[in-house]
Design a protein around this motif. Structure first.
Motif, PDB file in Angstrom:
ATOM      1  N   ASN A 290     -30.505 -28.123   3.255  1.00  0.00           N
ATOM      2  CA  ASN A 290     -31.943 -27.923   3.446  1.00  0.00           C
ATOM      3  C   ASN A 290     -32.163 -27.234   4.790  1.00  0.00           C
ATOM      4  O   ASN A 290     -31.602 -27.634   5.802  1.00  0.00           O
ATOM      5  CB  ASN A 290     -32.658 -29.274   3.419  1.00  0.00           C
ATOM      6  CG  ASN A 290     -34.151 -29.143   3.413  1.00  0.00           C
ATOM      7  OD1 ASN A 290     -34.721 -28.409   4.195  1.00  0.00           O
ATOM      8  ND2 ASN A 290     -34.783 -29.880   2.526  1.00  0.00           N
ATOM      9  N   THR A 291     -32.982 -26.195   4.806  1.00  0.00           N
ATOM     10  CA  THR A 291     -33.219 -25.441   6.047  1.00  0.00           C
ATOM     11  C   THR A 291     -34.577 -25.734   6.684  1.00  0.00           C
ATOM     12  O   THR A 291     -34.971 -25.045   7.616  1.00  0.00           O
ATOM     13  CB  THR A 291     -33.101 -23.926   5.793  1.00  0.00           C
ATOM     14  OG1 THR A 291     -34.107 -23.534   4.864  1.00  0.00           O
ATOM     15  CG2 THR A 291     -31.723 -23.555   5.283  1.00  0.00           C
TER      16      THR A 291
ATOM     17  N   ASP B 170     -27.063 -31.318   3.822  1.00  0.00           N
ATOM     18  CA  ASP B 170     -27.452 -31.176   2.423  1.00  0.00           C
ATOM     19  C   ASP B 170     -27.912 -29.764   2.068  1.00  0.00           C
ATOM     20  O   ASP B 170     -28.335 -29.511   0.940  1.00  0.00           O
ATOM     21  CB  ASP B 170     -28.520 -32.205   2.045  1.00  0.00           C
ATOM     22  CG  ASP B 170     -29.841 -31.987   2.757  1.00  0.00           C
ATOM     23  OD1 ASP B 170     -29.925 -31.090   3.622  1.00  0.00           O
ATOM     24  OD2 ASP B 170     -30.791 -32.716   2.447  1.00  0.00           O
TER      25      ASP B 170
ATOM     26  N   ASN C  56     -41.157 -30.162   0.923  1.00  0.00           N
ATOM     27  CA  ASN C  56     -39.774 -30.162   0.448  1.00  0.00           C
ATOM     28  C   ASN C  56     -38.768 -30.426   1.563  1.00  0.00           C
ATOM     29  O   ASN C  56     -37.598 -30.052   1.447  1.00  0.00           O
ATOM     30  CB  ASN C  56     -39.458 -28.822  -0.223  1.00  0.00           C
ATOM     31  CG  ASN C  56     -40.141 -28.701  -1.553  1.00  0.00           C
ATOM     32  OD1 ASN C  56     -39.841 -29.438  -2.485  1.00  0.00           O
ATOM     33  ND2 ASN C  56     -41.101 -27.794  -1.634  1.00  0.00           N
TER      34      ASN C  56
ATOM     35  N   SER D  88     -28.521 -28.406   8.155  1.00  0.00           N
ATOM     36  CA  SER D  88     -28.299 -29.794   7.741  1.00  0.00           C
ATOM     37  C   SER D  88     -27.124 -29.869   6.775  1.00  0.00           C
ATOM     38  O   SER D  88     -26.712 -28.866   6.191  1.00  0.00           O
ATOM     39  CB  SER D  88     -29.561 -30.361   7.095  1.00  0.00           C
ATOM     40  OG  SER D  88     -29.837 -29.667   5.904  1.00  0.00           O
TER      41      SER D  88
ATOM     42  N   ASP E 211     -37.239 -33.056   2.381  1.00  0.00           N
ATOM     43  CA  ASP E 211     -36.142 -33.943   1.992  1.00  0.00           C
ATOM     44  C   ASP E 211     -35.437 -33.491   0.721  1.00  0.00           C
ATOM     45  O   ASP E 211     -34.582 -34.206   0.202  1.00  0.00           O
ATOM     46  CB  ASP E 211     -36.669 -35.366   1.799  1.00  0.00           C
ATOM     47  CG  ASP E 211     -37.153 -35.964   3.101  1.00  0.00           C
ATOM     48  OD1 ASP E 211     -36.568 -35.629   4.155  1.00  0.00           O
ATOM     49  OD2 ASP E 211     -38.112 -36.759   3.072  1.00  0.00           O
ATOM     50  N   THR E 212     -35.777 -32.318   0.212  1.00  0.00           N
ATOM     51  CA  THR E 212     -35.158 -31.802  -1.007  1.00  0.00           C
ATOM     52  C   THR E 212     -33.826 -31.130  -0.658  1.00  0.00           C
ATOM     53  O   THR E 212     -33.806 -30.178   0.125  1.00  0.00           O
ATOM     54  CB  THR E 212     -36.078 -30.778  -1.701  1.00  0.00           C
ATOM     55  OG1 THR E 212     -37.347 -31.386  -1.934  1.00  0.00           O
ATOM     56  CG2 THR E 212     -35.476 -30.283  -3.000  1.00  0.00           C
ATOM     57  N   PRO E 213     -32.729 -31.614  -1.235  1.00  0.00           N
ATOM     58  CA  PRO E 213     -31.439 -30.976  -0.933  1.00  0.00           C
ATOM     59  C   PRO E 213     -31.414 -29.507  -1.381  1.00  0.00           C
ATOM     60  O   PRO E 213     -31.964 -29.150  -2.416  1.00  0.00           O
ATOM     61  CB  PRO E 213     -30.444 -31.802  -1.754  1.00  0.00           C
ATOM     62  CG  PRO E 213     -31.130 -33.089  -2.012  1.00  0.00           C
ATOM     63  CD  PRO E 213     -32.587 -32.769  -2.092  1.00  0.00           C
ATOM     64  N   HIS E 214     -30.800 -28.684  -0.571  1.00  0.00           N
ATOM     65  CA  HIS E 214     -30.607 -27.244  -0.819  1.00  0.00           C
ATOM     66  C   HIS E 214     -31.907 -26.447  -0.867  1.00  0.00           C
ATOM     67  O   HIS E 214     -31.910 -25.326  -1.352  1.00  0.00           O
ATOM     68  CB  HIS E 214     -29.792 -27.006  -2.098  1.00  0.00           C
ATOM     69  CG  HIS E 214     -28.465 -27.699  -2.076  1.00  0.00           C
ATOM     70  ND1 HIS E 214     -27.459 -27.348  -1.223  1.00  0.00           N
ATOM     71  CD2 HIS E 214     -28.008 -28.760  -2.787  1.00  0.00           C
ATOM     72  CE1 HIS E 214     -26.417 -28.143  -1.415  1.00  0.00           C
ATOM     73  NE2 HIS E 214     -26.727 -29.021  -2.355  1.00  0.00           N
ATOM     74  N   TYR E 215     -33.007 -27.028  -0.381  1.00  0.00           N
ATOM     75  CA  TYR E 215     -34.270 -26.267  -0.324  1.00  0.00           C
ATOM     76  C   TYR E 215     -34.209 -25.325   0.872  1.00  0.00           C
ATOM     77  O   TYR E 215     -33.822 -25.711   1.965  1.00  0.00           O
ATOM     78  CB  TYR E 215     -35.480 -27.201  -0.189  1.00  0.00           C
ATOM     79  CG  TYR E 215     -36.787 -26.452  -0.144  1.00  0.00           C
ATOM     80  CD1 TYR E 215     -37.389 -26.011  -1.311  1.00  0.00           C
ATOM     81  CD2 TYR E 215     -37.402 -26.154   1.060  1.00  0.00           C
ATOM     82  CE1 TYR E 215     -38.581 -25.303  -1.284  1.00  0.00           C
ATOM     83  CE2 TYR E 215     -38.592 -25.447   1.101  1.00  0.00           C
ATOM     84  CZ  TYR E 215     -39.172 -25.023  -0.075  1.00  0.00           C
ATOM     85  OH  TYR E 215     -40.344 -24.313  -0.040  1.00  0.00           O
ATOM     86  N   LYS E 216     -34.593 -24.091   0.646  1.00  0.00           N
ATOM     87  CA  LYS E 216     -34.603 -23.076   1.702  1.00  0.00           C
ATOM     88  C   LYS E 216     -36.037 -22.839   2.164  1.00  0.00           C
ATOM     89  O   LYS E 216     -36.902 -22.506   1.352  1.00  0.00           O
ATOM     90  CB  LYS E 216     -34.013 -21.754   1.201  1.00  0.00           C
ATOM     91  CG  LYS E 216     -32.637 -21.868   0.570  1.00  0.00           C
ATOM     92  CD  LYS E 216     -31.617 -22.371   1.567  1.00  0.00           C
ATOM     93  CE  LYS E 216     -30.241 -22.443   0.913  1.00  0.00           C
ATOM     94  NZ  LYS E 216     -29.399 -23.457   1.483  1.00  0.00           N
TER      95      LYS E 216
ATOM     96  N   ASN F 216     -43.051 -25.909   2.429  1.00  0.00           N
ATOM     97  CA  ASN F 216     -41.856 -26.218   3.221  1.00  0.00           C
ATOM     98  C   ASN F 216     -41.867 -27.671   3.682  1.00  0.00           C
ATOM     99  O   ASN F 216     -40.860 -28.365   3.591  1.00  0.00           O
ATOM    100  CB  ASN F 216     -41.772 -25.293   4.444  1.00  0.00           C
ATOM    101  CG  ASN F 216     -41.414 -23.875   4.078  1.00  0.00           C
ATOM    102  OD1 ASN F 216     -40.973 -23.581   2.971  1.00  0.00           O
ATOM    103  ND2 ASN F 216     -41.624 -22.971   5.013  1.00  0.00           N
TER     104      ASN F 216
END
Length: 145
Positions: free
Chosen positions: A106-107, A104, A32, A102, A34-39, A29
């Motif tokens: 990202n959660t 993007d 990631n 956010s 700064d990874t867009p759409h990472y949950k 977690n």
């Protein structure tokens, strides 16, 4: 005798193994963030530990019913015991609900992830210390005075 020793360490062994797996999930977690759409993912430690201990008990019960390794010599120790649990199934991991979503998608919330990571690290270290003390206590009990 060996079966009783293995049963004595089952809980601590399972707890430390699950703490290690949770550490990997939390590290993923954080990596990631700064990874867009990472949950963000996590799992319920208490329920997973309960499942792992029950699985270990069932494996120990099955071992008494003849599910043991074949020995090629009478001097070999019977090879039986529970395997460490593993969260290899993706359905065991849960998604974390963010307090502030956010833009993007990202959660990952870094403050919460760092806090969970630190808490898990302290509990992991405590688990290792408890298992180590138990081993030392049993070694002391087995050694002649």
């Amino acid at each position: 005798m060996i079966d009783q020793l293995a049963a004595a360490f089952n809980f601590g062994q399972q707890a430390v193994a699950l703490r290690q797996e949770r550490h990997e999930v939390l590290a993923s977690n954080i990596a990631n963030a700064d990874t867009p759409h990472y949950k963000a993912r996590d799992f319920d430690f208490a329920s997973q530990l309960k499942k792992a201990v029950e699985k270990g008990r069932r494996a120990a019960d099955d071992a008494y019913q003849g599910l043991a390794l074949t020995r090629t010599s009478v001097r070999h120790i019977a090879g039986q015991g529970p395997a460490l649990s593993s969260l290899t199934q993706e359905d065991e991991l849960l998604y974390r609900m963010p307090a502030q979503p956010s833009l993007d998608g990202n959660t990952v919330e870094m403050d919460q992830e760092r806090m969970q990571f630190l808490d898990n690290a302290l509990r992991y270290e405590t688990g290792l210390t408890l298992v180590n003390r138990r081993v030392q206590g049993l070694k002391g009990a087995m050694q002649p005075e």
